[in-house]
Design a protein around this motif. Structure first.
Motif, PDB file in Angstrom:
ATOM      1  N   THR A   1       0.017  -2.509   5.301  1.00  0.00           N
ATOM      2  CA  THR A   1       1.438  -2.774   5.506  1.00  0.00           C
ATOM      3  C   THR A   1       2.017  -1.730   6.449  1.00  0.00           C
ATOM      4  OG1 THR A   1       1.685  -3.737   3.304  1.00  0.00           O
ATOM      5  CG2 THR A   1       3.689  -3.002   4.399  1.00  0.00           C
ATOM      6  N   LEU A   2       2.737  -2.200   7.455  1.00  0.00           N
ATOM      7  CA  LEU A   2       3.388  -1.340   8.426  1.00  0.00           C
ATOM      8  C   LEU A   2       4.894  -1.561   8.345  1.00  0.00           C
ATOM      9  CD1 LEU A   2       3.376   0.612  10.799  1.00  0.00           C
ATOM     10  CD2 LEU A   2       2.835  -1.306  12.307  1.00  0.00           C
ATOM     11  N   ASN A   3       5.627  -0.501   7.955  1.00  0.00           N
ATOM     12  CA  ASN A   3       7.088  -0.571   7.829  1.00  0.00           C
ATOM     13  C   ASN A   3       7.721   0.257   8.936  1.00  0.00           C
ATOM     14  OD1 ASN A   3       6.936  -1.977   5.239  1.00  0.00           O
ATOM     15  ND2 ASN A   3       6.338  -0.010   4.377  1.00  0.00           N
ATOM     16  N   THR A   4       8.613  -0.362   9.705  1.00  0.00           N
ATOM     17  CA  THR A   4       9.257   0.358  10.789  1.00  0.00           C
ATOM     18  C   THR A   4      10.613  -0.272  11.088  1.00  0.00           C
ATOM     19  OG1 THR A   4       8.997   1.128  13.074  1.00  0.00           O
ATOM     20  CG2 THR A   4       8.170  -1.066  12.572  1.00  0.00           C
TER      21      THR A   4
ATOM     22  N   GLY B   1      -2.657  -8.362   7.516  1.00  0.00           N
ATOM     23  CA  GLY B   1      -1.732  -7.410   6.932  1.00  0.00           C
ATOM     24  C   GLY B   1      -0.290  -7.842   7.099  1.00  0.00           C
ATOM     25  N   THR B   2       0.640  -6.920   6.904  1.00  0.00           N
ATOM     26  CA  THR B   2       2.071  -7.220   6.947  1.00  0.00           C
ATOM     27  C   THR B   2       2.795  -6.229   7.840  1.00  0.00           C
ATOM     28  OG1 THR B   2       2.005  -8.073   4.686  1.00  0.00           O
ATOM     29  CG2 THR B   2       4.163  -7.471   5.575  1.00  0.00           C
ATOM     30  N   LEU B   3       3.601  -6.747   8.763  1.00  0.00           N
ATOM     31  CA  LEU B   3       4.470  -5.942   9.604  1.00  0.00           C
ATOM     32  C   LEU B   3       5.913  -6.190   9.179  1.00  0.00           C
ATOM     33  CD1 LEU B   3       5.249  -4.158  12.029  1.00  0.00           C
ATOM     34  CD2 LEU B   3       5.114  -6.212  13.475  1.00  0.00           C
ATOM     35  N   ASN B   4       6.568  -5.159   8.662  1.00  0.00           N
ATOM     36  CA  ASN B   4       7.984  -5.230   8.293  1.00  0.00           C
ATOM     37  C   ASN B   4       8.786  -4.411   9.296  1.00  0.00           C
ATOM     38  OD1 ASN B   4       7.538  -6.715   5.834  1.00  0.00           O
ATOM     39  ND2 ASN B   4       6.846  -4.807   4.895  1.00  0.00           N
ATOM     40  N   ASN B   5       9.505  -5.077  10.188  1.00  0.00           N
ATOM     41  CA  ASN B   5      10.304  -4.401  11.196  1.00  0.00           C
ATOM     42  C   ASN B   5      11.756  -4.787  10.997  1.00  0.00           C
ATOM     43  OD1 ASN B   5      10.779  -2.846  13.656  1.00  0.00           O
ATOM     44  ND2 ASN B   5      11.256  -4.813  14.568  1.00  0.00           N
ATOM     45  N   SER B   6      12.600  -3.820  10.673  1.00  0.00           N
ATOM     46  CA  SER B   6      13.997  -4.106  10.355  1.00  0.00           C
ATOM     47  C   SER B   6      14.904  -4.068  11.580  1.00  0.00           C
ATOM     48  CB  SER B   6      14.523  -3.105   9.319  1.00  0.00           C
ATOM     49  OG  SER B   6      14.436  -1.779   9.811  1.00  0.00           O
TER      50      SER B   6
ATOM     51  N   LEU C   1      -5.110   0.036  11.815  1.00  0.00           N
ATOM     52  CA  LEU C   1      -4.593  -0.099  10.456  1.00  0.00           C
ATOM     53  C   LEU C   1      -5.298  -1.269   9.770  1.00  0.00           C
ATOM     54  CD1 LEU C   1      -2.598   0.570   8.168  1.00  0.00           C
ATOM     55  CD2 LEU C   1      -0.901  -0.873   9.327  1.00  0.00           C
ATOM     56  N   SER C   2      -6.135  -0.948   8.776  1.00  0.00           N
ATOM     57  CA  SER C   2      -6.882  -1.990   8.070  1.00  0.00           C
ATOM     58  C   SER C   2      -6.529  -2.057   6.590  1.00  0.00           C
ATOM     59  CB  SER C   2      -8.388  -1.763   8.227  1.00  0.00           C
ATOM     60  OG  SER C   2      -8.768  -0.491   7.720  1.00  0.00           O
ATOM     61  N   GLY C   3      -5.770  -1.060   6.089  1.00  0.00           N
ATOM     62  CA  GLY C   3      -5.369  -1.038   4.695  1.00  0.00           C
ATOM     63  C   GLY C   3      -4.381   0.082   4.460  1.00  0.00           C
ATOM     64  N   GLY C   4      -3.824   0.139   3.249  1.00  0.00           N
ATOM     65  CA  GLY C   4      -2.855   1.180   2.950  1.00  0.00           C
ATOM     66  C   GLY C   4      -1.470   0.842   3.474  1.00  0.00           C
ATOM     67  N   THR C   5      -0.584   1.843   3.469  1.00  0.00           N
ATOM     68  CA  THR C   5       0.804   1.649   3.883  1.00  0.00           C
ATOM     69  C   THR C   5       1.213   2.731   4.864  1.00  0.00           C
ATOM     70  OG1 THR C   5       1.376   0.660   1.747  1.00  0.00           O
ATOM     71  CG2 THR C   5       3.194   1.489   3.093  1.00  0.00           C
ATOM     72  N   VAL C   6       1.790   2.303   5.975  1.00  0.00           N
ATOM     73  CA  VAL C   6       2.331   3.217   6.977  1.00  0.00           C
ATOM     74  C   VAL C   6       3.822   2.949   7.105  1.00  0.00           C
ATOM     75  CG1 VAL C   6       2.315   3.935   9.397  1.00  0.00           C
ATOM     76  CG2 VAL C   6       0.159   3.349   8.249  1.00  0.00           C
TER      77      VAL C   6
END
Length: 208
Positions: free
Chosen positions: A175-178, A196-201, A139-144
């Motif tokens: 950005t990685l949202n999980t 990048g950014t890791l958002n883990n809730s 993951l180098s760009g975009g949103t997952v």
């Protein structure tokens, strides 16, 4: 996909029954002959599922790229690299699926996201227990966005630890949202986060 070479996903003559989901509702897309296929059009279709080097008789090197302008939706899951080595990429388009099975049965599955968006319920990496299985998510760009159970990174057979395959996430951007990450779930899992950014809730389980 029946074109012997690389080509455009949206060209009907490249497929045995026309463009999946357009020519006939409920079709799945099978890319198994080593071709590099690019989707850069917004088609009025939803396919059932996707197979990249993951059906009987598949050869290594098959790849689908969802490029800028491309939109692909699935009602079921995508399997990449289970019969031979295969790859899936998003370089600017939009891809949505119920899940992705990446690398099984001793083969390599690669997922590259550099721009655009990917939405899925689950990502299973290096599932099973076959020697030589490799799963790579770059993951180098975009949103997952993972909306369901989340990542199973190194998904071995329950109650049996396997060290003969490797699942790796390399995040250098995007950005990685999980909501949950299982890293090394009865197997070997590595997460390299360098940008990048890791958002883990939720929870992150390591060597569970």
């Amino acid at each position: 996909w029946t074109n012997a070479g690389d080509g455009d996903y949206s060209v009907a003559s490249n497929w045995n029954k026309g463009v999946p989901g357009v020519a006939e509702a409920g079709d799945s897309a099978l890319i198994n002959n080593g071709s590099n296929v690019t989707l850069s059009a917004s088609l009025p279709n939803t396919i059932a599922g996707l197979s990249v080097s993951a059906s009987s008789g598949a050869v290594a090197g098959s790849k689908l790229t969802v490029a800028t302008g491309g939109i692909l939706q699935m009602t079921s899951s995508a399997t990449v690299g289970s019969v031979a080595d295969g790859a899936l990429a998003v370089t600017g388009g939009t891809l949505s699926t119920t899940g992705i099975n990446l690398g099984t049965n001793g083969h390599t599955g690669t997922l590259d996201i550099s721009d655009g968006s990917l939405t899925m319920s689950t990502l299973n990496m290096a599932a099973g227990s076959t020697a030589g299985t490799t799963s790579i998510f770059n993951l180098s760009g975009g949103t997952v966005t993972v909306t369901g159970l989340a990542f199973q990174v190194g998904l071995g057979t329950n109650n049996t630890v396997h060290d003969n395959y490797q699942a790796t996430i390399n995040q250098s951007g995007g950005t990685l949202n999980t909501s949950r990450v299982n890293l090394g779930y009865y197997g070997d899992g590595t997460f390299n986060l360098s940008g990048g950014t890791l958002n883990n809730s939720g929870d992150i389980f390591i060597a569970n």
